[in-house]
Design a protein around this motif. Sequence first.
Motif, PDB file in Angstrom:
ATOM      1  N   GLY A 204      -5.570  -5.092  -0.976  1.00 55.93           N
ATOM      2  CA  GLY A 204      -5.987  -6.084   0.020  1.00 55.93           C
ATOM      3  C   GLY A 204      -6.106  -7.473  -0.582  1.00 55.93           C
ATOM      4  O   GLY A 204      -5.599  -8.463  -0.037  1.00 55.93           O
ATOM      5  N   ILE A 205      -6.755  -7.553  -1.747  1.00 57.83           N
ATOM      6  CA  ILE A 205      -6.943  -8.844  -2.411  1.00 57.83           C
ATOM      7  C   ILE A 205      -5.587  -9.453  -2.766  1.00 57.83           C
ATOM      8  O   ILE A 205      -5.343 -10.643  -2.509  1.00 57.83           O
ATOM      9  N   VAL A 206      -4.715  -8.655  -3.360  1.00 56.85           N
ATOM     10  CA  VAL A 206      -3.401  -9.169  -3.771  1.00 56.85           C
ATOM     11  C   VAL A 206      -2.628  -9.674  -2.561  1.00 56.85           C
ATOM     12  O   VAL A 206      -2.091 -10.787  -2.553  1.00 56.85           O
ATOM     13  N   GLY A 207      -2.588  -8.858  -1.499  1.00 54.64           N
ATOM     14  CA  GLY A 207      -1.833  -9.237  -0.302  1.00 54.64           C
ATOM     15  C   GLY A 207      -2.360 -10.525   0.309  1.00 54.64           C
ATOM     16  O   GLY A 207      -1.593 -11.448   0.622  1.00 54.64           O
TER      17      GLY A 207
ATOM     18  N   SER B 113      -7.372   1.195   4.980  1.00 50.57           N
ATOM     19  CA  SER B 113      -8.548   2.032   4.669  1.00 50.57           C
ATOM     20  C   SER B 113      -9.621   1.343   3.841  1.00 50.57           C
ATOM     21  O   SER B 113     -10.349   2.001   3.115  1.00 50.57           O
ATOM     22  N   ILE B 114      -9.725   0.018   3.947  1.00 53.08           N
ATOM     23  CA  ILE B 114     -10.873  -0.647   3.327  1.00 53.08           C
ATOM     24  C   ILE B 114     -11.989  -0.733   4.369  1.00 53.08           C
ATOM     25  O   ILE B 114     -11.747  -1.121   5.519  1.00 53.08           O
TER      26      ILE B 114
ATOM     27  N   ASP C 244      -5.401   0.433  -5.995  1.00 47.48           N
ATOM     28  CA  ASP C 244      -6.375   0.959  -5.043  1.00 47.48           C
ATOM     29  C   ASP C 244      -6.415   0.032  -3.825  1.00 47.48           C
ATOM     30  O   ASP C 244      -5.940  -1.108  -3.891  1.00 47.48           O
ATOM     31  N   PRO C 245      -6.950   0.514  -2.700  1.00 46.83           N
ATOM     32  CA  PRO C 245      -6.905  -0.275  -1.468  1.00 46.83           C
ATOM     33  C   PRO C 245      -7.520  -1.665  -1.634  1.00 46.83           C
ATOM     34  O   PRO C 245      -6.967  -2.657  -1.159  1.00 46.83           O
TER      35      PRO C 245
ATOM     36  N   TYR D  85       0.823  -1.219   0.000  1.00 49.96           N
ATOM     37  CA  TYR D  85       0.000   0.000   0.000  1.00 49.96           C
ATOM     38  C   TYR D  85       0.849   1.257   0.000  1.00 49.96           C
ATOM     39  O   TYR D  85       0.554   2.218  -0.708  1.00 49.96           O
ATOM     40  N   TYR D  86       1.950   1.242   0.783  1.00 49.47           N
ATOM     41  CA  TYR D  86       2.750   2.462   0.924  1.00 49.47           C
ATOM     42  C   TYR D  86       4.046   2.438   0.132  1.00 49.47           C
ATOM     43  O   TYR D  86       4.497   3.474  -0.355  1.00 49.47           O
ATOM     44  N   ALA D  87       4.677   1.261   0.000  1.00 52.20           N
ATOM     45  CA  ALA D  87       6.002   1.223  -0.637  1.00 52.20           C
ATOM     46  C   ALA D  87       5.894   1.003  -2.140  1.00 52.20           C
ATOM     47  O   ALA D  87       6.637   1.610  -2.914  1.00 52.20           O
ATOM     48  N   LEU D  88       4.976   0.164  -2.550  1.00 55.16           N
ATOM     49  CA  LEU D  88       4.875  -0.161  -3.983  1.00 55.16           C
ATOM     50  C   LEU D  88       4.642   1.094  -4.839  1.00 55.16           C
ATOM     51  O   LEU D  88       5.252   1.233  -5.907  1.00 55.16           O
ATOM     52  N   PRO D  89       3.779   2.033  -4.386  1.00 52.60           N
ATOM     53  CA  PRO D  89       3.600   3.256  -5.204  1.00 52.60           C
ATOM     54  C   PRO D  89       4.904   4.021  -5.413  1.00 52.60           C
ATOM     55  O   PRO D  89       5.062   4.687  -6.428  1.00 52.60           O
ATOM     56  N   LEU D  90       5.838   3.906  -4.472  1.00 56.43           N
ATOM     57  CA  LEU D  90       7.111   4.632  -4.608  1.00 56.43           C
ATOM     58  C   LEU D  90       7.930   4.105  -5.779  1.00 56.43           C
ATOM     59  O   LEU D  90       8.786   4.820  -6.306  1.00 56.43           O
ATOM     60  N   ILE D  91       7.706   2.833  -6.158  1.00 61.59           N
ATOM     61  CA  ILE D  91       8.396   2.343  -7.350  1.00 61.59           C
ATOM     62  C   ILE D  91       7.445   2.319  -8.537  1.00 61.59           C
ATOM     63  O   ILE D  91       7.621   1.579  -9.495  1.00 61.59           O
TER      64      ILE D  91
END
Lengths: 258, 221
Positions: free
Chosen positions: B86-89, B162-163, B81-82, B70-76
């Motif tokens: 959630g589903i992927v995790g 935030s889901i 979306d949340p 949620y927080y680190a992946l967007p940095l790369i």
Amino acid sequence: MNPPLIRFTDVNKRFGPLTVLDRFNFAVQPGEKVTLIGPSGSGKSTVLRILMTLEPFQEGTLTLGDLSYHEPNGRGPFMASDKHLRDLRKNVGMVFQSFNLFPHMSVLRNIVEAPIAVLDMRRDAAEARALELLRLVGLLDKRDQFPSQLSGGQQQRVAIARAMAMRPRVLLFDEPTSALDPQLVGEVLGVIRTLAHEHDLTMLLVTHEMRFAREISDRVCFFAAGRIVEQGTPERIFSSPEQPRTQEFLKSVLTGQG
Amino acid sequence: MTWVHDLAILTRGAGITAIIAVISTLLGAAIAFIVGVARVEGGPVVARIALFYIEFMRGTPLLVKLFWLYYALPLIGVSLDPFTTGIVGLSLNIGAYGAEVVRGGLQSVPDVQIEAARALNFSRRYTLLHITLPQTVIEMMPAFGNLAVQNLKDTALVSLISIADLTFRAQQLRNITLDSARIYTLTLLGYFVMALVLSAVMRFLEHKARRGAAFPRGMQQ
């Protein structure tokens, strides 16, 4: 004499430090019915398992017709490609001591599955052939049963029909009655006896049923310590064995069988 | 009146929880089969990658993985979306546990069955899909049932990215009403009922499968 269908030349087979076949030489003519006898651990079953490509061997050559088991540039333990192994297997069928029917398939499906999936036979042709084979082994009425509903003898007869459905040139029997209750042995031997009349079918049989071996074989081979110590017609091997080891073995098993 | 109001809000959250649980369980099952088969049938490289995946997923907290996605992946440069996060995790996480179930199931099929398949000249692929997997898939079902329930409970963590699932709604309500006892009791009951339903569904599927003609072991005796 015809060229042999199967020829082992100086084959060495080891399991780790244990030598199972020791410069093993053996040839089988097309259509020949050969019985392999000998004490356990002497390498009889290994010969069948090598022919079925269930076991690799380390040195020597083995040919089936004009196919060699090792390819010139073959890799892996079998020194052959998967495709080459499958070409070899087309010629060979095997009946196991523990039947090994597929428990989740009906009797009929156990028999038709491989002809349809491997030989690309049409389902109706495969089923017609399966029913013919079920009649041969006397189990036509069991076609829709599952293996768990059959006796051991019946399961082994289905396993024989299943192997025959692939129309092998060579059929291997690895102690086919050893796992059976004594009263079920006869029905399985009866089926093998019927197959022994098929002129073109080459049969290799590992068994402890000496009387049966004597009755159906063209040749009996006595194994000890990874080699054939003595071989000949059943009359000669059973009536006048020459090697002391053969004499000793036959004495021990025949007194056991009464 | 507050009861009805609270229940309506919690039920909405429970709906989200149910959707996330079902989707991630199904995706997780797909991952479990792919990775479990890779572990048993893959070559040395593929099997090792599968093993690494399993060990990594089992050795890291789900919450941290969700935060990472949620927080680190967007940095790369990858923003999900949340809901997708959630589903992927959850799927990647539960798929690793499921892969071990699949591996154990495949390895429980006796070697002689594979030898019989080889003697009939079946290809490796055919042997896997038609001989070994069908024999073991029913034996895997109780373990899959446990994992599905575990996954349902794990979904509570997605409230932290935030889901608006059941736990998220419960937190919201509690902050408004300050009635922790009532809200959290209702929330516990909500998860418990969903888990009961899930278990019942899994048992029903297993029962159906065992009675089917394709599997005779249940018919013995």
